[in-house]
Enzyme design. Structure first.
Site, PDB file in Angstrom:
ATOM      1  CG  LEU A  23     -44.009 -40.380 -14.370  1.00 39.01           C
ATOM      2  CD1 LEU A  23     -45.129 -39.933 -13.436  1.00 39.01           C
ATOM      3  CD2 LEU A  23     -43.947 -39.483 -15.590  1.00 39.01           C
ATOM      4  N   GLY A  24     -39.827 -41.702 -12.792  1.00 38.10           N
ATOM      5  CA  GLY A  24     -38.673 -41.579 -11.914  1.00 38.10           C
ATOM      6  C   GLY A  24     -38.564 -42.782 -11.011  1.00 38.10           C
ATOM      7  N   GLY A  26     -37.077 -44.115  -6.812  1.00 39.30           N
ATOM      8  CA  GLY A  26     -36.544 -43.813  -5.499  1.00 39.30           C
ATOM      9  C   GLY A  26     -35.999 -45.074  -4.862  1.00 39.30           C
ATOM     10  N   GLY A  27     -35.741 -45.001  -3.569  1.00 44.96           N
ATOM     11  CA  GLY A  27     -35.134 -46.134  -2.885  1.00 44.96           C
ATOM     12  C   GLY A  27     -36.034 -47.348  -2.796  1.00 44.96           C
ATOM     13  N   GLY A  29     -39.002 -47.856  -4.762  1.00 46.55           N
ATOM     14  CA  GLY A  29     -39.768 -48.240  -5.932  1.00 46.55           C
ATOM     15  C   GLY A  29     -39.560 -47.333  -7.117  1.00 46.55           C
ATOM     16  CB  VAL A  31     -42.727 -42.876  -9.827  1.00 41.19           C
ATOM     17  CG1 VAL A  31     -44.039 -42.135 -10.039  1.00 41.19           C
ATOM     18  CG2 VAL A  31     -42.377 -42.913  -8.351  1.00 41.19           C
ATOM     19  CG  ASP A 139     -36.545 -38.116   0.309  1.00 43.47           C
ATOM     20  OD1 ASP A 139     -35.437 -37.599   0.547  1.00 43.47           O
ATOM     21  OD2 ASP A 139     -36.776 -38.776  -0.716  1.00 43.47           O
TER      22      ASP A 139
END
Length: 557
Positions: A23-24, A26-27, A29, A31, A139
């Site tokens: 799904l995406g 980030g810094g 991990g 997802v 965030d």
């Protein structure tokens, strides 16, 4: 966070969850969309490999889980499972299908008017729920807000911190997105509740303008504009402009508190002039080690009173998007269900969301809009009734094929939505839907026949009553048509008929001029058919004579 799905290696599981799609990231991990057999899909955040061996990163994750598992809000993708110390540490949250705010604005355009006020207050409600357990999100940005219809859901607590935690990682990297970080964080100070208010305002500004308020370009240039307070709010709704400007103040003490923000928004929603926001006092934050039974509200320094004001967004819930409307299970189809919620259409046309955690949450639609919906539905019902009165056989055939088409389309959309919830968006979804269309048309035939026979039975019962009362044939057909139409609307499996009809009627009812024109045209069609039936009697095409035409009773015309 990026949002483009990418399939993980086949057969990969984490904590018993099969990973369906990426799904995406980030810094800290990546997802994934994950699912256990027979359970609802969840969003699983897995720590990056180079962080897995870092005990400090695991301790941070454990602290986040300890605090964030206490967050309970319908505006937040809450934690449902976690294992910070497993071989592959992960956190699973409620999966929220839908576009991020960033993508939603790109496709639908900026929010305005009541939609923008609703968005801002719902996002404030989510932030308040986080602060109430002594946590800062840190965030908030457009990619961390998922749109359920027109309602924002706050996701990704990967950068959230217990308030007294360090603001910098072990490597010294600053965590966050430059255009949505408050100036004090960029100066190296600790984040506070005022920092989240600043990020809230920047996100609302993006929602209302379609642009990052501090512009784009190199991170150094963006951060410099943030520190100076050089934002661009041109095009933002004038009603929201003063509040967003105050919340983007470079000095934390000049920003309104979150309570004052929500009070201001409540005044806007109620049509009252907004109350001026007082400067924010020094925030007092509950640490996760304090008494969990009595959390202190950030930004006020006092525990919430029993008689706290109920905000307008606490009282009603926005409609979900079409994805959920399609996923009703009462028709025996293969539709799935929304994580933690199911929906049903109520008699007055509103929608009720049944949540396993929060109980029934009913959409509060303004009375004028409910009236407009009802009038449009009555006009549509009038066309069906007048059509049966004027040309019974032709009207019944047209109604049958219309219902069959709507129910088949509803089944196809439900099936596509269920597949999307299981394994994410795929490039071949449209092709798959097209290939499966014949099956859905065939599968929808059985339910359509049952619903039609049910409605015909009700119509036959009223036909006998009219026959016994010696009512004229034209009047009898009008009564039979009305009874048939009501039975069709409320009969077995009619959810798949009502859902697509409401999906067309409900948005129309929010547009005054367009609603009036369409409703008048539909009502005029019903009037024309009714007048024709009264003037020349019913037309029995393709038959030559009326059924039971040789039967005569006194009083029949």
């Amino acid at each position: 966070m990026t949002t483009s799905p990418k399939a993980p290696p086949p057969g990969l599981t984490v904590g018993g969850y099969a990973l369906r799609a990426r799904l995406g990231e980030g810094g800290m991990g990546v997802v994934h969309l994950g699912q256990k057999p027979g359970e609802r899909p969840v969003a699983i955040k897995v720590l990056r490999p180079h962080i897995v061996g870092d005990d400090e990163a695991r301790r941070r994750l454990a602290r986040e889980v300890s605090s964030l598992s206490r967050v309970r809000s319908r505006r937040i993708a809450e934690i449902v499972d976690a294992d910070p110390w497993g071989e592959i540490p992960f956190v699973a949250t409620r999966y929220v299908p839908g576009l991020s705010l960033h993508d939603h604005v790109q496709e639908e355009g900026p929010l305005t008017g009541d939609d923008l006020v609703w968005f801002a207050d719902c996002l404030g409600e989510a932030l308040e729920a986080v602060h109430d357990v002594g946590v800062l999100h840190r965030d908030i940005k457009p990619s961390n807000v998922i749109m359920e219809g027109r309602t924002p859901i706050l996701i990704d607590f990967g950068l959230a911190r217990v308030a007294d935690d360090s603001r910098i990682t072990m490597t010294g990297w600053l965590l966050g997105t430059p255009g949505y970080l408050a100036p004090e964080i960029l100066y190296g100070d600790d984040a506070t509740a005022a920092s989240d208010v600043h990020a809230w305002a920047a996100t609302v500004a993006f929602a209302g303008t379609g642009r990052a308020p501090f512009g784009r370009g190199p991170s150094v240039a963006v951060m410099d504009r943030v520190r100076r307070g050089e934002h661009d709010l041109s095009g933002l709704d004038p009603a929201m402009l003063p509040l967003v400007e105050e919340a983007l103040a470079p000095a934390a003490e000049d920003r309104p508190s979150l309570d004052e923000v929500r009070d201001w928004l409540e005044d806007l929603a109620g049509g009252r002039p907004p109350r001026p926001a007082a400067p924010m006092t020094q925030p007092m934050v509950t640490s996760m080690y304090d008494d969990l039974a009595a959390p202190t509200r950030i930004g006020t320094g006092v525990a919430p009173a029993a008689e706290d004001t109920v905000h307008w967004s606490d009282e009603w819930s926005s409609p979900l998007d079409d994805f959920y409307d399609d996923r009703l299970t009462q028709d025996g189809g293969d539709a799935g269900t929304e994580p933690h919620r199911q929906t049903r259409v109520l008699p007055d046309g509103t929608t009720e969301y049944v949540s396993s955690e929060y109980g029934p949450v009913r959409e509060r639609v303004p009375a004028g809009e409910r009236l407009r919906r009802a009038l449009t539905l009555l006009a549509v019902g009038g066309v069906a009734t007048a059509g049966i009165t004027f040309a019974p056989y032709v009207a019944l055939a047209a109604i049958f094929f219309t219902v069959w088409l709507l129910r088949s389309g509803s089944r196809a959309a439900a099936s596509a939505g269920n597949r999307r919830s299981r394994r994410g968006i795929k490039w071949y979804d449209g092709i798959q839907l097209l290939l499966a269309a014949p099956w859905h048309v065939l599968a929808g035939l059985g339910g359509t026949l049952v619903l039609l026979l049910w409605s015909l039975g009700i119509g036959a019962a009223f036909a006998l009553l009219c026959f016994a009362a010696s009512v004229s044939i034209t009047t009898s057909l009008a009564v039979i048509g009305a009874a048939f139409t009501i039975g069709l609307w409320w009969g077995p499996g009619s959810e798949r008929l009502r859902s697509p009809v409401h999906r067309a009627v409900d948005p129309l009812a929010r547009r005054g001029v367009a609603w009036l024109l369409v409703t008048l045209m539909v009502a005029a069609g019903a009037s024309f058919l009714g007048a024709a039936a009264s003037a020349q009697g019913p037309v029995w095409t393709p038959d030559d004579s009326a059924p039971l035409s040789d039967v005569r009773l006194p009083g029949w015309l």
